[in-house]
Write an enzyme that holds these catalytic residues in place. Structure first.
Site: not given
Lengths: 286, 180
Positions: B37, B103
């Site tokens: 990222h 998650k």
């Protein structure tokens, strides 16, 4: 003693821990599955299916094969003490290739991955001694999702056990769905900062569903479990009745002016396995 | 509702999705954790070695093995999504990515970006690595493996019926993680 044979033993210990969770954890997950509904039940169903698949295929159940911690209890008359450290390290490097394990040891100064799960101070080996001529090794591979939620607080003794409870519950609430609930919570009370954390981790070695032998501590475990399961965080944080499968507390005496509390959270994939090495070099994974 | 769907998602389909819906997804996804990222954020979209558009974004650091020169997923469950909170709105804004799989949930910043870009966040059961790996039919590509290492590299994966994915944050701002 045959070094290669010992290495095989440690390798089998790691394989067992990474691919099979202990029966006490499976029982607790099945109990949770029975009482949950909706998204929570969907999570538990997938977890239980994954446990079966990992066991049958002998594949690590979670891609985060963790940092490996070994709790080694050496019998004072065990003949191979001098080679154990090297044997464990070589077995970890072999396990990384042969099982395989995800390479998880990163140099914190350079952010480079060592590639074999070895590195400075890793694998983490905690040594202790016991009477006898065998060695007992427990491994606890623990992923970062749960480990990152660990917390320590040096409480003021005046807050008492109520203050301890508040800190444990706050830590669990703050973690929410991140440590892959339903979790197992290890709590270390007393000692020093490092000892409280160490006891919190050691508390995780006790089977789920068992309580401390001292009734006062057992009661604290039961109280905490009840409060934590009322938070509603639920499996994977999607809401539900089961946030924790169990809470285990270990205590050390404290300094009059200190009340350290260490909280170590374990994910639902509460992986651990043990190995006994006999004085003739033969071994069994349990 | 339960949906068995293929990527890329149409904007009508994403709008229809509500929290608690369950998805089984077929198509191309790519993995990205913090390091990837960070790298993507620092690069111009044209300089990226791959085009994320149309793919699902999977917060995952898989365990892979190489057999006969081909990568195979051994265990590939999700990683904790909250570590990507500071990056995700930028990624959603720059690329045509409308499905995030992870998650543990994400924060308000991502929730706002999901609403703005018409995207959803779906949770795969954490720790269910073998279950996820079985749904990966092909490891199509890997980027930055040498530089970032196995867990942090970008893996482009072809998946069939990847699920159960519980829609946990939808495109209207609803989140299963709120109020807990």
């Amino acid at each position: 003693m045959d070094t290669k044979h010992l290495e095989d033993g440690i390798l089998q210990l790691i394989l067992k821990a990474e691919t099979e969770i202990p029966p006490d954890v499976i029982t607790a997950l099945k109990q949770a599955y029975a009482v949950e509904t909706g998204a929570a039940k969907v999570q538990l169903e997938a977890m239980l299916a994954n446990v079966e698949k990992a066991k049958n295929k002998r594949c690590p159940m979670c891609q985060d094969t963790g940092i490996l911690t070994f709790f080694v209890n050496i019998g004072t008359r065990f003949p191979a003490t001098g080679i154990l450290k090297q044997v464990i390290e070589q077995a970890v490097a072999r396990a990384t290739l042969e099982i395989p394990l995800r390479p998880n040891t990163v140099d914190p100064m350079r952010s480079t991955n060592h590639g074999d799960n070895l590195g400075s101070y890793l694998p983490h080996i905690l040594w202790d001694f016991e009477p006898g001529d065998s060695a007992h090794i427990i491994t606890l591979p623990k992923g970062s999702g749960s480990e990152n939620m660990s917390a320590l607080q040096m409480l003021s003794p005046s807050v008492g056990l109520d203050g301890v409870k508040r800190f444990v519950v706050e830590t669990v609430k703050k973690a929410g769905g991140r440590p892959c609930p339903p979790i197992v919570v290890g709590v270390g009370i007393g000692g020093s900062a490092d000892l409280a954390m160490n006891l919190g981790k050691r508390a995780l070695l006790r089977p789920v569903g068992t309580h401390h032998t001292e009734p006062l501590i057992a009661q604290l475990e039961k109280d905490l479990l009840e409060i934590i399961n009322k938070t509603g965080i639920g499996p994977m944080g999607l809401g539900g009745k089961t946030t924790a499968l169990d809470v285990h507390v270990e205590v050390a005496h404290r300094h009059p002016a200190s009340l350290p509390v260490g909280v170590v959270i374990q994910c639902w994939a509460d992986r651990r396995a043990s190995l006994v090495i006999h004085p003739d070099g033969s071994w069994e994974v349990q | 509702m339960e949906y068995h769907v293929s990527l890329p998602f149409s904007s009508e389909f994403v709008k229809k999705l509500k929290i608690n819906d369950v998805l089984y997804v077929t198509g191309k996804i790519f993995t990205a954790r913090d390091s990837a990222h960070q790298k993507i954020r620092g690069m111009k979209p044209v300089d990226l070695p791959f085009d994320p558009s149309g793919m699902g974004l999977y917060h995952c650091g898989p365990l892979m093995k190489k057999e006969n020169d081909r990568w195979i997923a051994v265990s590939a469950g999700p990683t904790t999504s909250s570590r990507m909170e500071e990056f995700e709105d930028i990624l959603l804004d720059r690329f045509d990515v409308h499905l995030i799989i992870g998650k543990g949930g994400m924060g308000q910043r991502t929730s706002t970006a999901l609403k703005k870009t018409g995207s959803v966040y779906a949770a795969f059961p954490g720790g269910a690595g073998v279950l996820a790996a079985e749904k990966i039919t092909k490891v199509a590509d890997v980027y930055w493996l040498e530089e970032l290492g196995m867990p942090e590299a970008v893996w482009v994966l072809e998946v069939t019926e990847l699920g159960p994915l519980v829609v946990a944050m939808d495109s209207t701002g609803q989140s299963l993680y709120k109020g807990i």
